[in-house]
Write an enzyme that holds these catalytic residues in place. Structure first.
Site, short mmCIF file in Angstrom:
data_model
loop_
_atom_site.label_atom_id
_atom_site.label_comp_id
_atom_site.label_asym_id
_atom_site.label_seq_id
_atom_site.Cartn_x
_atom_site.Cartn_y
_atom_site.Cartn_z
N ASP A 314 0.87 -1.17 0.00
CA ASP A 314 0.00 0.00 0.00
C ASP A 314 0.90 1.22 0.00
O ASP A 314 1.99 1.18 -0.55
CB ASP A 314 -0.96 -0.02 1.19
CG ASP A 314 -2.29 0.68 0.89
OD1 ASP A 314 -2.23 1.84 0.43
OD2 ASP A 314 -3.37 0.09 1.09
N HIS A 341 1.84 2.13 -3.31
CA HIS A 341 0.69 2.84 -3.86
C HIS A 341 0.88 4.35 -3.82
O HIS A 341 -0.01 5.08 -4.25
CB HIS A 341 -0.58 2.45 -3.10
CG HIS A 341 -0.99 1.03 -3.31
ND1 HIS A 341 -2.23 0.55 -2.95
CD2 HIS A 341 -0.32 -0.03 -3.85
CE1 HIS A 341 -2.30 -0.75 -3.24
NE2 HIS A 341 -1.16 -1.12 -3.79
#
Length: 513
Positions: A314, A341
């Site tokens: 993430d 991310h």
């Protein structure tokens, strides 16, 4: 041995050949507010990302930070388990982790001493298996190089009374996106002047904490990570997974030369607190592990994260501010990222975010270190929406190198379909010194929320190899930049600037755990 202040120059990385010991009076000073100057100059050396300098003033921060040192030992705890080849122990040990009581007893005994509870190898044994632990005020949990502290797989060990059942899919996450209240973290830091550290041997290996998010939860056939994926399929639900480390409002906390892997959820959450230093931390979760953010400073102040390596599923960093208070004076420097991310601010910005600097960052997009394709491939990023929006001001991304990234710059006030009244206001964002390479399908998004809340953006020394850009509701100042933003209510002003585009001629390699 006492700590030393390390002064860095361009492209110089800290290397520590042996672990050191010092009093916690030094450690406590490290975690307090810090002063750093990290910027772009017009010299030739500025063509490369910049490592942190110590003891130099920058507005809004009070004191300088030196490289941490490992304190003396209050109480050693010797390993009684061998490392398993598959991360799994006997059924009896898994049902009742055998090292919980003796580690926690040592931590309780050493609280306030300014010293460390040291997890050491013994003969052929170098493993500890424990249920959740609490690190108290004025002490350090120290994991020796070659030693691994394994987290329990039993959801019942993490259960928070009166909250959703740990190890299940909970209720709607609503405005508390990603909080998961049913599980206590594996390591909870609940006192000021505390730390989680590892020793580092001559090969560079560090002490390791393994959350075992890749293993089946005890009594089930589903891993923590599979539970997260199941929750993702139910978009209004939240997986009740434990974080690996949470700092609960504690100040002057330090993480140093420690490696983290296989976290069931966020790796390190700072839940408020003033004064946090992470130096030489390595984090490894595959991109397939949902919601395993690297560091989440949430309404925390005076934060330094430096000289670290983050591969995770993430956001590499996500600076957040919920309604309880602002996030301010956060510096992330000389740190490399894989498969993330985003190098992110948000998505929660309701409490206000100010004076945040990312400098000397290397972002490896496309795939993580395990070859897993990044499911959301982003570079520098500010995100929020009207469910939990607020003012973002004084955020700077300086001297950044990106390779293989899809969304090179992503400034998005419509991150989710929020329908609240907490409007995101990206008032002042600066990107100075950014080069992107190997971005054959790359693009950028530069957006404000609406005409009343436009994006305030300064772009200097930006050279992207993919120049597609979508923009709206933005006032943009530009110098030495090769993209041409246009769109609804977009104003572009050319300004005079200084400095140069970073060269990004090489990217650091993953150092291993």
């Amino acid at each position: 041995m006492t700590s030393r202040t390390t002064h860095h120059r361009v492209r110089v990385r800290v290397r520590v050949r042996a672990w050191r010991r010092a009093s916690l009076s030094t450690l406590a000073a490290v975690g307090t507010a810090f002063t750093l100057t990290l910027g772009v100059t017009s010299t030739a050396a500025s063509a490369a990302p910049v490592a942190p300098a110590a003891g130099v003033a920058v507005p809004g921060v009070a004191r300088s930070v030196s490289e941490p040192s490992v304190p003396g030992t209050c109480q050693p705890v010797s390993a009684q388990l061998a490392k398993p080849g598959n991360e799994l122990f006997s059924s009896t040990q898994e049902s009742s982790p055998p090292d919980t009581a003796r580690i926690q007893a040592a931590l309780n005994s050493c609280a306030g001493t300014g010293k460390a509870v040291e997890l050491t190898a013994s003969g052929g044994n170098a493993a500890f298996l424990s249920a959740p632990l609490t690190v108290n005020k004025g002490e350090v949990l120290l994991v020796d190089a070659g030693v691994t502290l394994y987290a329990s797989r039993n959801p019942a060990d993490y259960q928070v009374a009166g909250q959703p059942k740990c190890g299940t899919i909970g209720a709607s996450d609503g405005s508390t996106l990603g909080t998961a209240t049913g599980c206590t973290p594996f390591l909870a830091v609940r006192g000021d002047n505390a730390g989680i550290m590892g020793t580092q041997c001559s090969t560079g290996a560090q002490g390791l904490i393994d959350g075992r998010g890749d293993q089946d939860m005890l009594g089930t056939t589903k891993t923590w990570w599979a539970l997260a994926e199941s929750a993702h399929d139910k978009t209004t639900k939240q997986q009740e997974n434990p974080k690996l480390v949470t700092v609960f409002g504690a100040s002057n906390v330090t993480m140093y030369h420690i490696s983290l892997t296989n976290s069931p959820m966020f790796n390190v959450l700072l839940d408020r607190g003033d004064g946090f230093t992470a130096w030489g931390v390595r984090i490894d979760n595959p991109d397939t592990a949902r919601n395993t953010d690297g560091f989440d400073p949430d309404s925390a102040t005076n934060v330094l994260i430096t000289d670290s390596y983050i591969n995770t599923g993430d956001d590499g960093i996500a600076v957040k501010a919920d309604a309880g208070g602002p996030a301010a004076n956060v510096t992330v420097s000389n740190t490399s990222f894989w498969g993330i991310h985003g190098l992110s601010v948000g998505s929660q910005t309701e409490g206000g975010i100010q004076n945040v600097t990312f400098t000397g960052s290397y972002i490896h997009g496309g795939t993580d270190i395990h070859g897993d394709k990044a499911s959301s491939n982003n570079g520098v990023r500010v995100k929020s929406d009207s469910s939990f929006g607020g003012t973002v001001s004084g955020v700077s991304f300086l001297n950044t190198c990106e390779t293989g990234v899809e969304h090179l710059i992503l400034l998005d006030p419509q991150y989710l379909t929020g329908n609240g009244s907490s409007v995101p206001d990206f008032a002042a964002v600066t990107i100075n010194g950014l080069r992107a390479v190997n971005s054959t399908h790359g693009s950028s998004t530069l957006e404000g929320y609406d005409a009343t809340h436009p994006l305030g953006l300064t772009l200097e020394n930006v050279q992207l190899d993919a120049t597609k850009v979508v923009a709206q509701y933005a006032n943009i100042k530009m110098f030495n930049t090769n993209i041409t933003p246009s769109g609804t209510d977009v104003t572009v002003t050319n300004v005079t600037g200084t400095g140069s585009v970073p060269s990004c001629s090489s990217f650091p390699s993953w150092p291993g755990l």
